[in-house]
Every structure is written in C-alpha cells, then in structure tokens.
Design a protein around this motif. Sequence first.
Motif, PDB file in Angstrom:
ATOM      1  N   VAL A 130     -14.452   3.682  21.541  1.00 21.85           N
ATOM      2  CA  VAL A 130     -15.071   4.541  20.525  1.00 21.85           C
ATOM      3  C   VAL A 130     -14.045   5.461  19.855  1.00 21.85           C
ATOM      4  CG1 VAL A 130     -16.847   6.278  20.120  1.00 21.85           C
ATOM      5  CG2 VAL A 130     -17.274   4.423  21.730  1.00 21.85           C
ATOM      6  N   TRP A 131     -13.079   5.973  20.641  1.00 21.13           N
ATOM      7  CA  TRP A 131     -12.067   6.886  20.079  1.00 21.13           C
ATOM      8  C   TRP A 131     -10.791   6.160  19.649  1.00 21.13           C
ATOM      9  CZ3 TRP A 131     -13.398  11.373  18.374  1.00 21.13           C
ATOM     10  CH2 TRP A 131     -14.473  12.055  18.948  1.00 21.13           C
ATOM     11  N   LYS A 132     -10.833   4.833  19.574  1.00 22.21           N
ATOM     12  CA  LYS A 132      -9.641   4.053  19.253  1.00 22.21           C
ATOM     13  C   LYS A 132      -8.979   4.448  17.928  1.00 22.21           C
ATOM     14  CE  LYS A 132      -7.854  -0.653  19.394  1.00 22.21           C
ATOM     15  NZ  LYS A 132      -8.180  -2.078  19.627  1.00 22.21           N
ATOM     16  N   PRO A 133      -9.717   4.818  16.870  1.00 19.23           N
ATOM     17  CA  PRO A 133      -9.061   5.206  15.614  1.00 19.23           C
ATOM     18  C   PRO A 133      -8.068   6.358  15.748  1.00 19.23           C
ATOM     19  CG  PRO A 133     -11.371   4.757  15.206  1.00 19.23           C
ATOM     20  CD  PRO A 133     -11.187   4.716  16.703  1.00 19.23           C
ATOM     21  N   LEU A 134      -8.178   7.161  16.807  1.00 18.59           N
ATOM     22  CA  LEU A 134      -7.252   8.289  17.000  1.00 18.59           C
ATOM     23  C   LEU A 134      -6.206   8.005  18.077  1.00 18.59           C
ATOM     24  CD1 LEU A 134      -9.688  11.371  16.825  1.00 18.59           C
ATOM     25  CD2 LEU A 134      -8.214  10.460  15.032  1.00 18.59           C
ATOM     26  N   HIS A 135      -6.161   6.795  18.590  1.00 16.87           N
ATOM     27  CA  HIS A 135      -5.267   6.469  19.692  1.00 16.87           C
ATOM     28  C   HIS A 135      -3.799   6.734  19.396  1.00 16.87           C
ATOM     29  CE1 HIS A 135      -7.747   3.776  22.606  1.00 16.87           C
ATOM     30  NE2 HIS A 135      -8.230   4.990  22.492  1.00 16.87           N
ATOM     31  N   SER A 136      -3.360   6.479  18.172  1.00 17.17           N
ATOM     32  CA  SER A 136      -1.932   6.608  17.853  1.00 17.17           C
ATOM     33  C   SER A 136      -1.510   8.040  17.554  1.00 17.17           C
ATOM     34  CB  SER A 136      -1.584   5.719  16.659  1.00 17.17           C
ATOM     35  OG  SER A 136      -2.319   6.121  15.512  1.00 17.17           O
ATOM     36  N   VAL A 137      -2.459   8.966  17.507  1.00 17.15           N
ATOM     37  CA  VAL A 137      -2.166  10.359  17.162  1.00 17.15           C
ATOM     38  C   VAL A 137      -1.801  11.136  18.420  1.00 17.15           C
ATOM     39  CG1 VAL A 137      -3.028  12.448  16.043  1.00 17.15           C
ATOM     40  CG2 VAL A 137      -3.829  10.196  15.279  1.00 17.15           C
ATOM     41  N   SER A 138      -0.769  11.965  18.329  1.00 19.99           N
ATOM     42  CA  SER A 138      -0.395  12.815  19.457  1.00 19.99           C
ATOM     43  C   SER A 138      -1.519  13.794  19.761  1.00 19.99           C
ATOM     44  CB  SER A 138       0.882  13.589  19.131  1.00 19.99           C
ATOM     45  OG  SER A 138       1.093  14.629  20.072  1.00 19.99           O
ATOM     46  N   VAL A 139      -1.783  14.024  21.049  1.00 19.16           N
ATOM     47  CA  VAL A 139      -2.833  14.982  21.413  1.00 19.16           C
ATOM     48  C   VAL A 139      -2.484  16.393  20.938  1.00 19.16           C
ATOM     49  CG1 VAL A 139      -3.713  13.685  23.393  1.00 19.16           C
ATOM     50  CG2 VAL A 139      -1.802  15.270  23.708  1.00 19.16           C
ATOM     51  N   PHE A 140      -1.194  16.634  20.680  1.00 19.42           N
ATOM     52  CA  PHE A 140      -0.778  17.944  20.176  1.00 19.42           C
ATOM     53  C   PHE A 140      -1.078  18.095  18.685  1.00 19.42           C
ATOM     54  CE2 PHE A 140       1.797  17.198  23.929  1.00 19.42           C
ATOM     55  CZ  PHE A 140       1.717  18.410  24.583  1.00 19.42           C
ATOM     56  N   HIS A 141      -1.343  16.969  18.028  1.00 11.72           N
ATOM     57  CA  HIS A 141      -1.606  17.007  16.586  1.00 11.72           C
ATOM     58  C   HIS A 141      -3.071  16.793  16.242  1.00 11.72           C
ATOM     59  CE1 HIS A 141       2.859  15.612  16.117  1.00 11.72           C
ATOM     60  NE2 HIS A 141       2.755  16.913  16.347  1.00 11.72           N
ATOM     61  N   ILE A 142      -3.885  16.465  17.241  1.00 14.26           N
ATOM     62  CA  ILE A 142      -5.308  16.267  16.981  1.00 14.26           C
ATOM     63  C   ILE A 142      -5.966  17.628  16.779  1.00 14.26           C
ATOM     64  CG2 ILE A 142      -7.489  15.490  17.981  1.00 14.26           C
ATOM     65  CD1 ILE A 142      -5.991  13.236  19.325  1.00 14.26           C
ATOM     66  N   ARG A 143      -6.666  17.760  15.676  1.00 10.46           N
ATOM     67  CA  ARG A 143      -7.322  19.016  15.339  1.00 10.46           C
ATOM     68  C   ARG A 143      -8.846  18.833  15.340  1.00 10.46           C
ATOM     69  NH1 ARG A 143      -3.073  20.225  16.575  1.00 10.46           N
ATOM     70  NH2 ARG A 143      -1.405  21.234  15.379  1.00 10.46           N
ATOM     71  N   ARG A 144      -9.523  19.952  15.316  1.00 12.00           N
ATOM     72  CA  ARG A 144     -10.989  19.931  15.326  1.00 12.00           C
ATOM     73  C   ARG A 144     -11.565  19.112  14.174  1.00 12.00           C
ATOM     74  NH1 ARG A 144     -13.212  25.708  15.280  1.00 12.00           N
ATOM     75  NH2 ARG A 144     -12.042  25.746  17.237  1.00 12.00           N
ATOM     76  N   ARG A 145     -10.923  19.178  13.010  1.00 10.20           N
ATOM     77  CA  ARG A 145     -11.454  18.442  11.848  1.00 10.20           C
ATOM     78  C   ARG A 145     -11.347  16.934  12.067  1.00 10.20           C
ATOM     79  NH1 ARG A 145      -7.126  16.943   8.532  1.00 10.20           N
ATOM     80  NH2 ARG A 145      -5.132  17.926   9.059  1.00 10.20           N
ATOM     81  N   HIS A 146     -10.291  16.467  12.796  1.00 11.02           N
ATOM     82  CA  HIS A 146     -10.179  15.039  13.086  1.00 11.02           C
ATOM     83  C   HIS A 146     -11.352  14.582  13.957  1.00 11.02           C
ATOM     84  CE1 HIS A 146      -5.629  15.938  12.704  1.00 11.02           C
ATOM     85  NE2 HIS A 146      -6.039  15.378  11.588  1.00 11.02           N
ATOM     86  N   ILE A 147     -11.644  15.380  14.980  1.00 12.55           N
ATOM     87  CA  ILE A 147     -12.703  15.015  15.918  1.00 12.55           C
ATOM     88  C   ILE A 147     -14.066  15.091  15.251  1.00 12.55           C
ATOM     89  CG2 ILE A 147     -13.846  15.732  18.057  1.00 12.55           C
ATOM     90  CD1 ILE A 147     -11.028  16.642  18.996  1.00 12.55           C
ATOM     91  N   ALA A 148     -14.289  16.151  14.459  1.00 16.33           N
ATOM     92  CA  ALA A 148     -15.580  16.298  13.779  1.00 16.33           C
ATOM     93  C   ALA A 148     -15.841  15.125  12.835  1.00 16.33           C
ATOM     94  CB  ALA A 148     -15.615  17.621  13.007  1.00 16.33           C
ATOM     95  N   ALA A 149     -14.800  14.716  12.099  1.00 22.20           N
ATOM     96  CA  ALA A 149     -14.959  13.595  11.165  1.00 22.20           C
ATOM     97  C   ALA A 149     -15.278  12.303  11.911  1.00 22.20           C
ATOM     98  CB  ALA A 149     -13.694  13.423  10.331  1.00 22.20           C
ATOM     99  N   ARG A 150     -14.585  12.079  13.035  1.00 15.85           N
ATOM    100  CA  ARG A 150     -14.836  10.861  13.808  1.00 15.85           C
ATOM    101  C   ARG A 150     -16.217  10.882  14.438  1.00 15.85           C
ATOM    102  NH1 ARG A 150     -15.134   5.819  14.131  1.00 15.85           N
ATOM    103  NH2 ARG A 150     -15.089   4.959  16.250  1.00 15.85           N
ATOM    104  N   LEU A 151     -16.681  12.046  14.904  1.00 10.73           N
ATOM    105  CA  LEU A 151     -18.019  12.146  15.488  1.00 10.73           C
ATOM    106  C   LEU A 151     -19.095  11.800  14.468  1.00 10.73           C
ATOM    107  CD1 LEU A 151     -17.717  15.362  17.701  1.00 10.73           C
ATOM    108  CD2 LEU A 151     -18.132  13.026  18.497  1.00 10.73           C
ATOM    109  N   THR A 152     -18.878  12.212  13.218  1.00 12.72           N
ATOM    110  CA  THR A 152     -19.830  11.863  12.154  1.00 12.72           C
ATOM    111  C   THR A 152     -19.885  10.348  11.970  1.00 12.72           C
ATOM    112  OG1 THR A 152     -19.419  13.967  11.019  1.00 12.72           O
ATOM    113  CG2 THR A 152     -20.403  12.184   9.721  1.00 12.72           C
ATOM    114  N   GLU A 153     -18.716   9.705  12.006  1.00  8.45           N
ATOM    115  CA  GLU A 153     -18.658   8.247  11.881  1.00  8.45           C
ATOM    116  C   GLU A 153     -19.379   7.567  13.051  1.00  8.45           C
ATOM    117  OE1 GLU A 153     -14.543   7.322  11.734  1.00  8.45           O
ATOM    118  OE2 GLU A 153     -14.241   8.100   9.703  1.00  8.45           O
ATOM    119  N   ILE A 154     -19.146   8.084  14.258  1.00  6.22           N
ATOM    120  CA  ILE A 154     -19.769   7.482  15.444  1.00  6.22           C
ATOM    121  C   ILE A 154     -21.285   7.607  15.370  1.00  6.22           C
ATOM    122  CG2 ILE A 154     -19.981   7.645  17.959  1.00  6.22           C
ATOM    123  CD1 ILE A 154     -17.087   8.754  17.964  1.00  6.22           C
TER     124      ILE A 154
END
Length: 402
Positions: A130-154
């Motif tokens: 489910v979270w595969k689209p963010l797999h290549s992103v560093s956990v230090f660079h993942i921001r709340r807006r990335h997660i919120a956008a992906r949750l909307t898609e899910i």
Amino acid sequence: MTGITVRSVQALKPGETIWDAGHREAVRGFGVRRQRGHPTYVVKYRVFGRQRFFTIGPHGSPWTPTNARKEAKRLLGLVADGKDPADERAQAWLRATDTLSKIADEYLKHAKQKQRPRTYSEIERYLTSVWKPLHSVSVFHIRRRHIAARLTEIATDRGPVTAARARAALSAMFNWAIREGLDIPANPVVGTNRQAEPKSRDRVLTDVELAEIWSACRDDEYGRMTKLLILTAQRRDEVGSMRWLEIDPENKSWIIPGSRTKNHRDHILPLADAALALIEASPHHRDFVFGDGPRRRGDRQRGFSGWSKSKAALDARIIEARRKVIEDAKPLPDWRLHDLRRTAATVMADRLGVLPHIVEAILNHVSGHRAGVAGVYNRARYEAEMREALKRWSEHVSALVA
C-alpha cells in the motif's frame, strides 16, 4: 596565477592547482585542481589541528567559479561553527539511503517476532504494497503532506478501512524508527486526517441463513472448515492453522496454544462428535489438519490459504440454490466467516440457555473472574459445562439442516 576565473580554470594542466587569491572576493582555502580529468573545485580547512580537503564538485553545471566560491564560504562557515563538512556529507548520504523501503524491512523483522501471524501479514501488506509509492523516499524527507496525499489516494482506490489501517501501520513504523535512534524530528503521520473505520459488526445469522451456508458447503477442506467454524465458534485462522498435535481424540478436545490465540492464552476446547468427525475426515499424513501442503520439495508446509476465493465460490453456490426456489432471489446479505462465531455465541446464550461465562469460556474471552490464577482454575472447572453447551449447539445446528 592568482584568482579563480573561468579562463584560469580552463587553462589548468594535469597536476596543477589554483588557490583563490589576489582579489577582494577571494576565499582562503578555496581552490580548483586538475588531476587527470576535468578540473574540480575543492576547499581545504583544519579540524582538530588536522588539514582536510572537501570536494565541492567538477567544473561545469552547476559548479562555476562563482557558485563554487559561494559553496566554499558556506562550508567554511560550518567549520567555524565546529562542524566537519565531510561528516555532514556522510550523514546526508546515510539519510538518503534510509528509504521507507529499507526502514520498513527492518521494522518488519522486529514486528514478525512480536505480532501474531495474521496481524503481521496485514502489517507487511500495508507497508510493502500500500505504501509502495513512497518506498524510494528517505524517511528523513517524508513530510505530512506526502502521507496525507497518499492516504487520500488509498481511501479512494481501496476504501477508508484500508486507509485507516495503512495509516496505523506506518505510524507504528515511524514510532519504532524514532525509538531505534533515527534522528527524525517527529512522526510525520501524526496530524494527518484519520479515516473513519466502520462500526463493529453485529450481524447474527438467522436459522435459515445458517442452514443455507451449511448445505452449500462441499465435502472438501473449505467446506469442513466452515462447518467447524459453526460448530466450535472459534476464529478463522485458529481453525485454518489447526495441527494434528493439537487434537486429543481420546478426550475429544482441541488444545489451541497461546501462540495462536488472540489473547495469547492456551485454550482447551471440548469437541462435539460432529466437530471431531469433520477433523478426522482430513488426511493424517501432514502436520496441519487443513492446508495446501508443500508444493515443491523443500517448501515449508502451511495452513489453509485461499480464503477469499473459497468464500466467493461458497456464496455462488448459495445464490444458485436460492434461485432454484425463487428465480430472482438475491444473494445472502453481507456476511463474513466471523459472523458464524457471533451467531453461535448469541444463540447459545439467548436460546439454548448457556450461561454467559460459559459462552465466554468457549470463545476464549478473558474478563473479570477468568483472569489471573482463577482463570486457570475456572477453565478446568468449566470443561464439562463447555462440552455440554457445544453438544447442545451441535444438535441445534443438526436440527436446522435436517
């Protein structure tokens, strides 16, 4: 040769180095050197009395004398603050390599030792799929807006339940990573909108519906397991992963180890004759009572899989049987295998006169007087009552399908 200009850089010969000097903007320690290939901008500095060189980058886009000089000033500013640019770069590289995929893999190794098999498989699915689209992103660079956008898609693609549980799995992973020492400022999942999960189900099947399900079961593994779910009122995965060593045919009981129960407590369940007959109908040459068995030499045997496909086939047989009676009959209203457990408990308590604490004992629920040392004593004391209750329930089901 003084000063670093485009012309002086281009005129460099192999083995030559120019240090910035001779003009007002000159930066002490900033230089350019050419060894074999293209000229490369560098900066030299001292840390703890030792001289070090730091490579800014090769001449060309984006590094021109002007841009490289600005970067040299910035790096020397770090040195003045007691930082080593080489260490900063190493840390930046480590942060870049700590991708969501990598951290998820490390977390899953930890979770596999802590979670029950089914819970672990769900967490694994959320983090790896489910979270595969963010797999290549560093956990230090993942921001709340990335997660919120992906949750909307899910939520749009897979529904609010999947979104809510995927959010919980990711949040647990970030909390674990922070406790492991990753210098993440805060859990980026916190503050994102939480999808509303549906209310707990309260579906209790009618006598007619229960008889329809029983009659539609074939004499195969899935059919026998579904009937066992009805007769024992246990959980799907407990029945699907049943092992022969858990069955005591002499005492007509099933000992479910705590490693496979939701509350992590051993559960001794008396078996009605009809339930024991369903178990005995399975092959005895393997460890699991139900399951696919090893598909190739060396494969590890496992319990039953393919629940969804088998359930769909069962529903198709139910509607087929209904339409033999009523041409435009509708499918059995939304039901799940777990509803069989709820139905058994409800009918035993409301219609067969089984006392609530006996029903709880059958379901392996731990509450009040069944907790602690008293729970062990009561479990043994209630065995006769549990056996009688399940015998009565088995006879009730037999009467329905007769």
